[in-house]
Structure formats: structure tokens, C-alpha cells
Design a protein around this motif. Structure first.
Motif, PDB file in Angstrom:
ATOM      1  N   SER A 167      -1.325   8.245   7.044  1.00 42.28           N
ATOM      2  CA  SER A 167      -1.761   8.324   5.867  1.00 42.28           C
ATOM      3  C   SER A 167      -2.456   9.511   5.397  1.00 42.28           C
ATOM      4  O   SER A 167      -2.146  10.153   4.372  1.00 42.28           O
ATOM      5  CB  SER A 167      -2.426   7.194   5.265  1.00 42.28           C
ATOM      6  OG  SER A 167      -1.669   5.803   5.282  1.00 42.28           O
ATOM      7  N   ARG A 189      -0.531  12.971   5.266  1.00 46.51           N
ATOM      8  CA  ARG A 189       0.598  12.852   4.252  1.00 46.51           C
ATOM      9  C   ARG A 189       0.650  14.353   3.489  1.00 46.51           C
ATOM     10  O   ARG A 189      -0.203  14.529   2.917  1.00 46.51           O
ATOM     11  CB  ARG A 189       0.711  11.772   3.151  1.00 46.51           C
ATOM     12  CG  ARG A 189       1.053  10.615   3.861  1.00 46.51           C
ATOM     13  CD  ARG A 189       1.408   9.485   2.760  1.00 46.51           C
ATOM     14  NE  ARG A 189       1.674   8.231   3.340  1.00 46.51           N
ATOM     15  CZ  ARG A 189       2.757   7.713   4.053  1.00 46.51           C
ATOM     16  NH1 ARG A 189       3.689   8.727   4.549  1.00 46.51           N
ATOM     17  NH2 ARG A 189       2.652   6.676   4.724  1.00 46.51           N
ATOM     18  N   HIS A 217      -2.297   3.548  -7.566  1.00 48.52           N
ATOM     19  CA  HIS A 217      -0.959   3.735  -7.116  1.00 48.52           C
ATOM     20  C   HIS A 217      -0.146   4.105  -8.560  1.00 48.52           C
ATOM     21  O   HIS A 217      -0.588   3.559  -9.544  1.00 48.52           O
ATOM     22  CB  HIS A 217      -0.359   2.874  -6.620  1.00 48.52           C
ATOM     23  CG  HIS A 217      -0.903   2.320  -5.106  1.00 48.52           C
ATOM     24  ND1 HIS A 217      -2.280   1.778  -5.242  1.00 48.52           N
ATOM     25  CD2 HIS A 217      -0.293   2.285  -3.962  1.00 48.52           C
ATOM     26  CE1 HIS A 217      -2.354   1.547  -3.814  1.00 48.52           C
ATOM     27  NE2 HIS A 217      -1.375   1.940  -3.226  1.00 48.52           N
ATOM     28  N   CYS A 244      -0.038   8.004  -4.987  1.00 51.24           N
ATOM     29  CA  CYS A 244      -1.201   7.624  -4.460  1.00 51.24           C
ATOM     30  C   CYS A 244      -1.678   8.390  -3.381  1.00 51.24           C
ATOM     31  O   CYS A 244      -0.906   9.009  -2.464  1.00 51.24           O
ATOM     32  CB  CYS A 244      -0.576   6.310  -3.531  1.00 51.24           C
ATOM     33  SG  CYS A 244      -1.583   5.476  -2.512  1.00 51.24           S
ATOM     34  N   ASN A 290      -7.348   1.786   2.404  1.00 51.35           N
ATOM     35  CA  ASN A 290      -6.936   0.536   2.216  1.00 51.35           C
ATOM     36  C   ASN A 290      -6.729  -0.220   3.584  1.00 51.35           C
ATOM     37  O   ASN A 290      -7.040  -1.325   3.872  1.00 51.35           O
ATOM     38  CB  ASN A 290      -5.374   0.319   1.615  1.00 51.35           C
ATOM     39  CG  ASN A 290      -5.709   0.510  -0.059  1.00 51.35           C
ATOM     40  OD1 ASN A 290      -6.444  -0.391  -0.480  1.00 51.35           O
ATOM     41  ND2 ASN A 290      -5.141   1.319  -0.622  1.00 51.35           N
ATOM     42  N   TYR A 291      -6.331   0.657   4.673  1.00 54.29           N
ATOM     43  CA  TYR A 291      -6.281   0.193   6.055  1.00 54.29           C
ATOM     44  C   TYR A 291      -7.633  -0.163   6.719  1.00 54.29           C
ATOM     45  O   TYR A 291      -8.007  -1.167   7.552  1.00 54.29           O
ATOM     46  CB  TYR A 291      -5.651   1.190   6.907  1.00 54.29           C
ATOM     47  CG  TYR A 291      -4.241   1.296   6.349  1.00 54.29           C
ATOM     48  CD1 TYR A 291      -3.218   0.341   6.615  1.00 54.29           C
ATOM     49  CD2 TYR A 291      -3.702   2.429   6.027  1.00 54.29           C
ATOM     50  CE1 TYR A 291      -1.984   0.484   6.279  1.00 54.29           C
ATOM     51  CE2 TYR A 291      -2.554   2.965   5.838  1.00 54.29           C
ATOM     52  CZ  TYR A 291      -1.487   1.763   5.972  1.00 54.29           C
ATOM     53  OH  TYR A 291      -0.134   1.937   5.512  1.00 54.29           O
ATOM     54  N   PRO A 321      -3.446  10.504  -0.413  1.00 57.05           N
ATOM     55  CA  PRO A 321      -3.600  10.169   1.012  1.00 57.05           C
ATOM     56  C   PRO A 321      -4.996   9.510   1.440  1.00 57.05           C
ATOM     57  O   PRO A 321      -4.955   8.535   2.339  1.00 57.05           O
ATOM     58  CB  PRO A 321      -3.679  11.492   1.892  1.00 57.05           C
ATOM     59  CG  PRO A 321      -2.801  12.457   0.892  1.00 57.05           C
ATOM     60  CD  PRO A 321      -3.036  11.863  -0.597  1.00 57.05           C
ATOM     61  N   ASN A 335       0.965  -0.916   0.154  1.00 57.65           N
ATOM     62  CA  ASN A 335       0.078  -0.004   0.118  1.00 57.65           C
ATOM     63  C   ASN A 335       0.799   1.188  -0.008  1.00 57.65           C
ATOM     64  O   ASN A 335       1.841   1.559   0.800  1.00 57.65           O
ATOM     65  CB  ASN A 335      -0.872   0.020   1.019  1.00 57.65           C
ATOM     66  CG  ASN A 335      -2.048   1.256   1.455  1.00 57.65           C
ATOM     67  OD1 ASN A 335      -2.215   1.683   0.243  1.00 57.65           O
ATOM     68  ND2 ASN A 335      -2.337   1.537   2.437  1.00 57.65           N
ATOM     69  N   GLY A 336       0.639   2.137  -0.882  1.00 59.26           N
ATOM     70  CA  GLY A 336       1.195   3.535  -0.868  1.00 59.26           C
ATOM     71  C   GLY A 336       2.553   3.502  -1.620  1.00 59.26           C
ATOM     72  O   GLY A 336       3.036   4.552  -1.930  1.00 59.26           O
ATOM     73  N   TRP A 362      -6.820   7.592  -0.424  1.00 61.35           N
ATOM     74  CA  TRP A 362      -6.715   6.125  -1.109  1.00 61.35           C
ATOM     75  C   TRP A 362      -5.884   5.312  -0.216  1.00 61.35           C
ATOM     76  O   TRP A 362      -6.327   4.118   0.083  1.00 61.35           O
ATOM     77  CB  TRP A 362      -6.341   6.236  -2.348  1.00 61.35           C
ATOM     78  CG  TRP A 362      -6.466   4.814  -3.055  1.00 61.35           C
ATOM     79  CD1 TRP A 362      -5.334   3.871  -3.089  1.00 61.35           C
ATOM     80  CD2 TRP A 362      -7.583   4.001  -3.600  1.00 61.35           C
ATOM     81  NE1 TRP A 362      -6.002   2.870  -4.058  1.00 61.35           N
ATOM     82  CE2 TRP A 362      -7.129   2.685  -4.133  1.00 61.35           C
ATOM     83  CE3 TRP A 362      -8.745   4.308  -3.710  1.00 61.35           C
ATOM     84  CZ2 TRP A 362      -7.825   1.962  -4.636  1.00 61.35           C
ATOM     85  CZ3 TRP A 362      -9.844   3.460  -4.205  1.00 61.35           C
ATOM     86  CH2 TRP A 362      -9.410   2.410  -4.738  1.00 61.35           C
ATOM     87  N   GLU A 363      -4.919   5.670   0.110  1.00 63.41           N
ATOM     88  CA  GLU A 363      -3.985   4.880   1.032  1.00 63.41           C
ATOM     89  C   GLU A 363      -4.548   4.587   2.376  1.00 63.41           C
ATOM     90  O   GLU A 363      -4.579   3.536   2.979  1.00 63.41           O
ATOM     91  CB  GLU A 363      -2.503   5.615   1.161  1.00 63.41           C
ATOM     92  CG  GLU A 363      -1.730   4.882   1.980  1.00 63.41           C
ATOM     93  CD  GLU A 363      -0.286   5.596   2.173  1.00 63.41           C
ATOM     94  OE1 GLU A 363       0.378   5.133   3.443  1.00 63.41           O
ATOM     95  OE2 GLU A 363       0.109   6.682   1.540  1.00 63.41           O
ATOM     96  N   SER A 364      -5.126   5.439   3.008  1.00 60.88           N
ATOM     97  CA  SER A 364      -5.862   5.441   4.217  1.00 60.88           C
ATOM     98  C   SER A 364      -7.008   4.502   4.345  1.00 60.88           C
ATOM     99  O   SER A 364      -7.036   3.712   5.209  1.00 60.88           O
ATOM    100  CB  SER A 364      -6.314   6.683   4.720  1.00 60.88           C
ATOM    101  OG  SER A 364      -7.240   7.508   4.238  1.00 60.88           O
TER     102      SER A 364
END
Length: 306
Positions: free
Chosen positions: A171, A174, A73, A221, A229-230, A223, A45-46, A225-227
């Protein structure tokens, strides 16, 4: 020390990958002789596929090596709306479409390898399409109990303590725009995934995971979208694990591994080989790339000889 003055190790390989863009998907390809095994690497991720070039280039000549930029990504332009992401199934569907093309192109099954999110996605894809997969090498996949995956979104929505709340917050915070590539490098060098960077992983990341932005440059990526994913954990990796019927090697970090339980792997149709690399964290591909490359080489060569 400047991010670009760190000592570099002379790599025991030659050759650079070619970059391709097909159907809104970006990927790298290290070529190999016709008939060589085919391998796909899926990133965490990221990051981006190219971030792992110092590792993957060590395998040059072993196989046709592909490394994609997953949805949301790198240079991949597939739709990535955080509000629509509730599980990692979109990654699984994307991977199945991609390896279908690779299997057709090379007329053989694909070795799926990857790190973290990429490793878990490989599990989901292999479970659904075992006819496409020769084997798996999983580097610290994210394996959590199924009920906690469903609970993840509820906890976040109710603003209750979340098991990975610190990652979600980090995330989202960022920085979006930097004045230059050098400014990003100075901000990231010696921290997180790049705490140890003797082999140029940060440069590889900057080559493939940032893009021009108004006012400078920023991360590909987003922020949000990255967050997400968690939070988006409604996929059932435990059920997928039980369906695996190809050889599986799992490489686990010694410190704070994201493989929260090994029990699901005990119920797979084929025995799973577990390896733990000493003195590593979840970022072990960047910390011990030589050992990861050696494990992948051994697995592919062993299967080739059978």
C-alpha cells in the motif's frame, strides 16, 4: 490486451445510480419504488462505492441501494489523518450517522451489506445500533482475534514481523501520480482485484476512485491512509459479533479468506448462515458478482416476506 478491450457481459438490469454529496460524504443511490427495502453497501479498503457498480446494478429494483465512499476514499472529503487512525471506529461512527439518515428518510430499518473493511464496519455499526439494522450480508469481513488487533500497532511500531506486513508495504509503495487514466488502467488490469474483469469493475473503479493530481491523475485513497487501515485494528469485532441480534449471512472466500475464525459468529444472538463460494479469493465480489448478487437478493426477499 487493452484494459478496455476485455469482453463485457450484457447485464440483466437497467438504470444507473445517482451520485450525491452531503455533509462531506459522497454516495451513490439506485432508486426503487416507495416502500421498497433499503440497503447500504460498504466497500473494501482502498476502493470506492462506485467500484462495485457492476455488482450493485444487478440488484436494481430490489431495494433502494446506497453505496458510500468511506472516509479517506473516493470523493468523500471527511478528515482522514493516518496518524489519528487507531481502529475502524471512525468508519463505524460515520456509518451510524449515515444509516440514521437513511432510516429516517425511508422510515424503515436498513440492510447492511459490504466487503472486507466495509463488512466489518457494518458489524460494528449493527452492534451499536441494532434499532437501525434489518440484517447483514457480510462478504469476507476482516475477523481477527481481538488480542492480535491490539498487537498489530505494537508490532509495526517495533518493526517486528507483521501478519499483513506485505499489504502494508504494498500500500505504501503505491504510485501517487499517473500521466493519464489509461496509464492507471494498463497498470492495474489483470492484477490483484482486477485479475478477472469481464464485467467492467476496473472501469467503475477508474470512474470513482481516481482524481486529478498535479502532473496527471492519481488515487483518491492516499497510500498512507490505506496502509494505516491494516495497522489500525483496535476495534473489537469479536465483542460486536456477540451483540448482533439481526439475521446475518456471511459469504466467505474459498481461498485465503480474511475470516480467520468462525467461532465468534457462533455466539451471536441469532444463527449465522455461512456460505463459501468455490474458486474465489478475497476479491470474490469482482470474481463472482452474479453469485453475490443472488445471495443478497435471496436474503432481502426472504426477510421481506416474513
Amino acid at each position: 490486451m487493452s484494459p478496455f478491450s476485455a469482453p463485457k457481459i450484457q447485464m440483466p438490469f437497467h438504470g444507473q445510480p445517482n451520485a450525491y454529496f452531503e455533509d462531506s460524504l459522497n454516495f451513490l443511490h439506485w432508486d426503487a419504488p416507495k416502500g421498497a427495502p433499503v440497503m447500504h453497501w460498504a466497500h473494501a479498503n482502498g476502493f470506492s462505492g462506485g467500484t462495485y457498480a457492476p455488482l450493485l446494478s444487478r440488484l436494481n429494483g430490489l431495494a433502494h441501494i446506497y453505496a458510500w465512499d468511506a472516509r479517506g476514499h473516493g470523493a468523500t472529503k471527511l478528515t482522514a489523518n493516518p496518524k489519528e487512525l487507531t481502529s475502524w471506529s471512525p468508519y463505524k461512527d460515520d456509518m451510524i450517522r449515515f444509516i440514521e439518515k437513511l432510516a429516517d428518510r425511508h422510515e424503515q430499518k436498513i440492510h447492511l451489506t459490504g466487503h472486507s473493511l466495509g463488512a466489518t464496519t457494518s458489524i460494528l455499526a449493527a452492534a451499536e445500533r441494532p434499532d437501525l439494522v434489518a440484517g447483514l450480508v457480510l462478504v469476507d469481513p476482516v475477523i481477527i482475534p481481538y488480542h492480535l488487533g491490539w498487537l498489530s500497532a505494537v508490532l509495526h511500531r517495533l518493526k517486528l514481523p507483521h501478519p499483513v506486513g506485505h499489504l502494508i508495504r504494498r500500500s505504501r509503495r503505491r504510485r501517487r501520480v499517473f500521466k493519464s487514466r489509461l496509464e492507471i488502467a494498463e497498470s492495474y488490469y489483470g492484477r490483484g482485484a482486477f485479475a478477472i474483469d469481464d464485467e467492467g469493475f476496473l472501469n467503475a473503479y477508474l470512474d470513482t476512485a481516481i482524481e486529478p493530481k498535479e502532473g496527471g491523475v492519481g488515487l483518491c485513497c492516499q497510500p498512507e491512509w490505506e496502509s494505516q487501515n491494516y495497522i489500525a485494528q483496535r476495534h473489537n469485532s469479536a465483542r460486536a459479533l456477540k451483540m448482533l441480534d439481526c439475521p446475518v449471512t456471511l459469504v466467505r472466500a474459498a481461498i485465503n479468506s480474511t475470516v480467520y475464525s468462525s467461532k465468534p459468529f457462533m455466539k451471536t444472538r441469532q444463527p449465522v448462515t455461512f456460505k463459501t463460494i468455490a474458486d474465489t479469493t478475497h476479491f470474490l465480489p469482482f470474481e463472482k458478482p452474479g453469485e453475490i448478487a443472488s445471495i443478497i437478493t435471496d436474503v432481502i426477499m426472504d426477510q421481506k416476506s416474513q
